[in-house]
Design an enzyme around this catalytic site. Structure first.
Site, PDB file in Angstrom:
ATOM      1  N   SER A  16      26.073  41.483  65.424  1.00 57.48           N
ATOM      2  CA  SER A  16      25.521  42.833  65.298  1.00 57.48           C
ATOM      3  C   SER A  16      24.885  43.052  63.922  1.00 57.48           C
ATOM      4  O   SER A  16      23.822  43.657  63.820  1.00 57.48           O
ATOM      5  CB  SER A  16      26.615  43.885  65.529  1.00 57.48           C
ATOM      6  OG  SER A  16      27.036  43.897  66.872  1.00 57.48           O
ATOM      7  N   ARG A  32      20.947  50.328  63.374  1.00 63.44           N
ATOM      8  CA  ARG A  32      21.103  49.649  64.653  1.00 63.44           C
ATOM      9  C   ARG A  32      19.768  49.576  65.399  1.00 63.44           C
ATOM     10  O   ARG A  32      19.393  48.518  65.912  1.00 63.44           O
ATOM     11  CB  ARG A  32      22.130  50.388  65.504  1.00 63.44           C
ATOM     12  CG  ARG A  32      22.344  49.760  66.868  1.00 63.44           C
ATOM     13  CD  ARG A  32      23.337  50.566  67.697  1.00 63.44           C
ATOM     14  NE  ARG A  32      23.741  49.859  68.896  1.00 63.44           N
ATOM     15  CZ  ARG A  32      24.608  50.330  69.780  1.00 63.44           C
ATOM     16  NH1 ARG A  32      25.159  51.536  69.589  1.00 63.44           N
ATOM     17  NH2 ARG A  32      24.936  49.632  70.850  1.00 63.44           N
ATOM     18  N   ASP A  67      57.848  42.292  45.185  1.00 62.19           N
ATOM     19  CA  ASP A  67      58.346  42.485  46.548  1.00 62.19           C
ATOM     20  C   ASP A  67      57.957  43.838  47.121  1.00 62.19           C
ATOM     21  O   ASP A  67      57.774  43.972  48.333  1.00 62.19           O
ATOM     22  CB  ASP A  67      59.861  42.275  46.623  1.00 62.19           C
ATOM     23  CG  ASP A  67      60.653  43.103  45.626  1.00 62.19           C
ATOM     24  OD1 ASP A  67      60.052  43.640  44.674  1.00 62.19           O
ATOM     25  OD2 ASP A  67      61.882  43.197  45.784  1.00 62.19           O
ATOM     26  N   GLU A 116      38.901  43.915  57.007  1.00 63.74           N
ATOM     27  CA  GLU A 116      37.889  44.304  56.014  1.00 63.74           C
ATOM     28  C   GLU A 116      38.410  44.257  54.584  1.00 63.74           C
ATOM     29  O   GLU A 116      37.661  43.955  53.654  1.00 63.74           O
ATOM     30  CB  GLU A 116      37.359  45.705  56.336  1.00 63.74           C
ATOM     31  CG  GLU A 116      36.513  45.773  57.603  1.00 63.74           C
ATOM     32  CD  GLU A 116      37.322  45.950  58.868  1.00 63.74           C
ATOM     33  OE1 GLU A 116      36.724  45.922  59.958  1.00 63.74           O
ATOM     34  OE2 GLU A 116      38.566  46.109  58.771  1.00 63.74           O
ATOM     35  N   SER A 141      60.095  45.322  35.055  1.00 65.20           N
ATOM     36  CA  SER A 141      59.408  44.552  36.093  1.00 65.20           C
ATOM     37  C   SER A 141      58.914  43.219  35.535  1.00 65.20           C
ATOM     38  O   SER A 141      58.738  42.254  36.295  1.00 65.20           O
ATOM     39  CB  SER A 141      58.222  45.346  36.638  1.00 65.20           C
ATOM     40  OG  SER A 141      58.652  46.540  37.252  1.00 65.20           O
ATOM     41  N   ASN A 149      62.858  41.390  43.206  1.00 66.97           N
ATOM     42  CA  ASN A 149      63.871  42.009  42.347  1.00 66.97           C
ATOM     43  C   ASN A 149      64.535  43.224  43.003  1.00 66.97           C
ATOM     44  O   ASN A 149      65.302  43.934  42.369  1.00 66.97           O
ATOM     45  CB  ASN A 149      63.295  42.359  40.977  1.00 66.97           C
ATOM     46  CG  ASN A 149      62.203  43.415  41.018  1.00 66.97           C
ATOM     47  OD1 ASN A 149      62.169  44.263  41.911  1.00 66.97           O
ATOM     48  ND2 ASN A 149      61.299  43.377  40.053  1.00 66.97           N
TER      49      ASN A 149
END
Length: 611
Positions: A335, A463, A147, A356, A32, A177
């Site tokens: 929020s 909350r 890739d 996220e 690699s 590759n």
């Protein structure tokens, strides 16, 4: 020797050194590494602007190996640049070596740890944002991708955000590759298919023969000349390039070569070329934001304030005190209340939209350049980016994560929005801090302290509104707790955090009316826990009851169990937590159904005491 000839020789050296260090280690990914050697040779010799002798120079370009398994190539580059010796190169993967199997910041100038595919490019977006929007310096961020990792969704989050932000200082190089670990990739060598996707996202895309150094030179020049958008260079390469025994063959991934000496000879032997990498020429310093100064907000005892509101107010104050503080949000800022920061300090606010993974990666990238990021979203959605948090710890990153709308107390939205595993997940991260304040004054002090906290800090906010019980003048600190009531006659200690603190206090009143005296402890710091206070309660009462709006695994109850497990006479510890799958309902109904409200706490204590 012409530049092209030198670069070809340098690429062969990078291949040989990748083989050598992998052979010495008996493991690694030389094939690699060999496919991308020409791409790195040209980059190193003429395009990268990086002073390897001054890796902390803020003007330096940044080089990220998103395909972190190609670490033999990365370390071979460091050797060619004079950053490490040949002797150190051959310590690859040893216990006492800085050259780990996948790169980490232990070896400068490595910015971040890589190895979990799909993360390097999103982090590169964060560093490029720092360069463009904060440092305001002309350094470039070069990211080598494989890739295979183009199948990761986080790669495309990065593509979209980089184009949206117009990051022309970001250049991705994709080593196409064709071969993954077990088979050919979905797209193979169809470079134009990759290019069409990239262009659709708003990138400038260049396709190139990844073994033609002159074509690579032209591609890099084109990337550097592009303005207003990021560039991706898509290079067709052959895995194991240059060695017939492995070139473009399946089944060779992640293995040292069977006959490294023959392979080295086939590549022309060992070389000792060095590259004088161009140093950054710009003399400018990073931009510094002016600050107006502000006091941390405070609230009067008895006020009803949501801790998420207190977070927003405190974050703004910290931002007005410190110009290096920045904020990110996952498109729920009205929020989480980071919108207060966004409105007053827009140049230091980054909207990351519903992505996220990219949000956490961007925060990691920003802190690479010494900015102090606070990243917020609903606590439940941080789980989507958990691998990024895990890798951030390996990167030795300093992050401040804030999760709002936690637990069943959010009410009618239902269980998809209720973080019930967040404290367990974040407690498990190496070196992390987990905080869950019960009121606004606690929240403000903890938000300010997080700015200087090393590692991954997590603040869980609510909350709904809670009553302010903590005087603004009282010391609240990471690793502390607050004893709401205590006496020598206490028969049980109720340990709570967040929304359950009020329930525990109400339960203590109910118990008192029944003749049972209870100590109540607000454990606003879950990790580190105030072990002295917890252990004292254990010795004094012999019975601890933990109450949390969280699953029973891994949260406050388990933190308390760990704190008292080695006592000579360990106490009884009973965990009250959410044990059934919640549904929609009012907060009061859901707390009662989970048996973590005041009547349920009092009933459990009565049963434990045999009354």
């Amino acid at each position: 020797m012409a530049d092209s000839d030198f670069r070809r020789e340098l690429a062969q050296q990078l291949r040989v050194d990748s083989i050598r260090c992998s052979a010495k280690a008996g493991s690694g990914h030389p094939t690699s590494s060999m496919s991308a050697a020409d791409l790195l040779a040209v980059l190193l010799d003429g395009h990268l602007r990086l002073d390897y002798q001054a890796p902390d120079d803020p003007r330096n370009d940044h080089l990220i190996f998103s395909k972190g398994h190609a670490s033999p190539l990365y370390y071979s580059v460091l050797k060619a640049a004079g950053a490490i010796t040949d002797e150190e190169l051959l310590t690859f993967r040893r216990l006492d070596s800085r050259l780990e199997g996948h790169p980490t910041p232990r070896i400068p100038p490595t910015d971040v740890a890589t190895g979990s595919l799909g993360q390097g490019l999103p982090i590169g977006v964060g560093i490029a944002l720092a360069g463009s929007k904060l440092d305001r310096l002309p350094y470039r961020v070069w990211v080598l991708c494989g890739d295979s990792e183009m199948a990761e969704g986080s790669i495309w989050e990065a593509f979209e955000h980089a184009a949206h932000a117009g990051l022309d200082n970001l250049i991705a190089i994709v080593d196409v590759n064709r071969l993954g670990q077990t088979r050919e990739t979905m797209t193979g060598w169809h470079l134009e298919r990759y290019a069409e996707r990239a262009r659709a996202f708003g990138w400038h895309a260049i396709t190139v023969d990844g073994h033609d150094v002159d074509a690579i030179e032209e591609a890099y020049q084109g990337a550097e000349a592009t303005t207003g958008k990021p560039t991706v260079v898509l290079a067709k390469t052959r895995k194991g390039r240059g060695v017939k025994a492995v070139e473009d063959l399946p089944g060779k991934h992640g293995k040292p070569l069977d006959d490294p000496e023959a392979a080295i000879a086939e590549l022309g032997g060992v070389r000792n070329l060095t590259v004088r990498v161009t140093r950054p020429e710009v003399r400018a310093k990073p931009y510094a934001f002016a600050v107006t100064g502000a006091e941390l907000p405070t609230w009067a005892l008895g006020e009803q304030v949501a801790t998420r509101q207190a977070y927003g107010d405190a974050l703004l104050a910290v931002g007005e005190q410190r110009g290096e503080v920045v904020a990110l949000d996952g498109e729920v800022s009205n929020s989480t209340h980071s919108d207060l920061f966004a409105k007053q300090l827009p140049d230091r606010y980054f909207e990351m939209f519903i992505a996220e993974q990219q949000m956490i990666a961007a925060a990691v990238g920003l802190q690479v350049r010494d900015w102090v990021p606070y990243a917020s979203t609903f606590a439940a959605f941080l789980s989507r980016a958990y691998d990024f948090v895990r890798m951030a710890a390996i990167s030795r990153a300093d992050l401040r994560l804030v999760g709002s709308h936690a637990g069943v107390s959010i009410g009618e939205d239902g269980p998809s929005q209720m973080a019930l595993e967040d404290m367990a997940a974040l407690r498990a991260v190496h070196g992390s801090t987990v905080l869950h304040p019960s009121d606004a004054n606690q929240t403000a002090q903890l938000v300010a302290q997080m700015a200087d906290r090393k590692g991954i800090s997590y603040l869980r906010t609510l909350r709904g509104k809670t009553v302010v019980r903590t005087p603004s003048t009282e010391d609240v600190h990471i690793g502390g707790s607050r004893v709401l009531r205590s006496s020598d006659a206490d028969e049980v200690a109720l340990l709570a955090c967040g929304i359950t603190v009020g329930e525990a206090e109400a339960a203590a009143d109910l118990l008192a009316s029944q003749g049972t005296t209870a100590r109540v402890i607000d454990c606003y710091s879950i990790k580190p826990l105030d072990e002295d206070t917890v252990r004292a309660a254990a010795r004094d009462t012999g019975l601890l009851v933990t109450v949390e709006d969280h699953w029973p695994e891994g949260g406050l109850g388990d933190a308390v169990l760990a704190a008292v497990s080695d006592l000579a006479r360990p106490p009884r510890v009973h965990k009250l937590a959410v044990r059934i799958m919640p549904t929609s309902g009012t907060p009061a109904e859901l707390l009662a159904a989970a048996e973590i409200d005041a009547p349920a706490i009092a009933k459990a204590v009565g049963s434990l005491l045999g009354r």
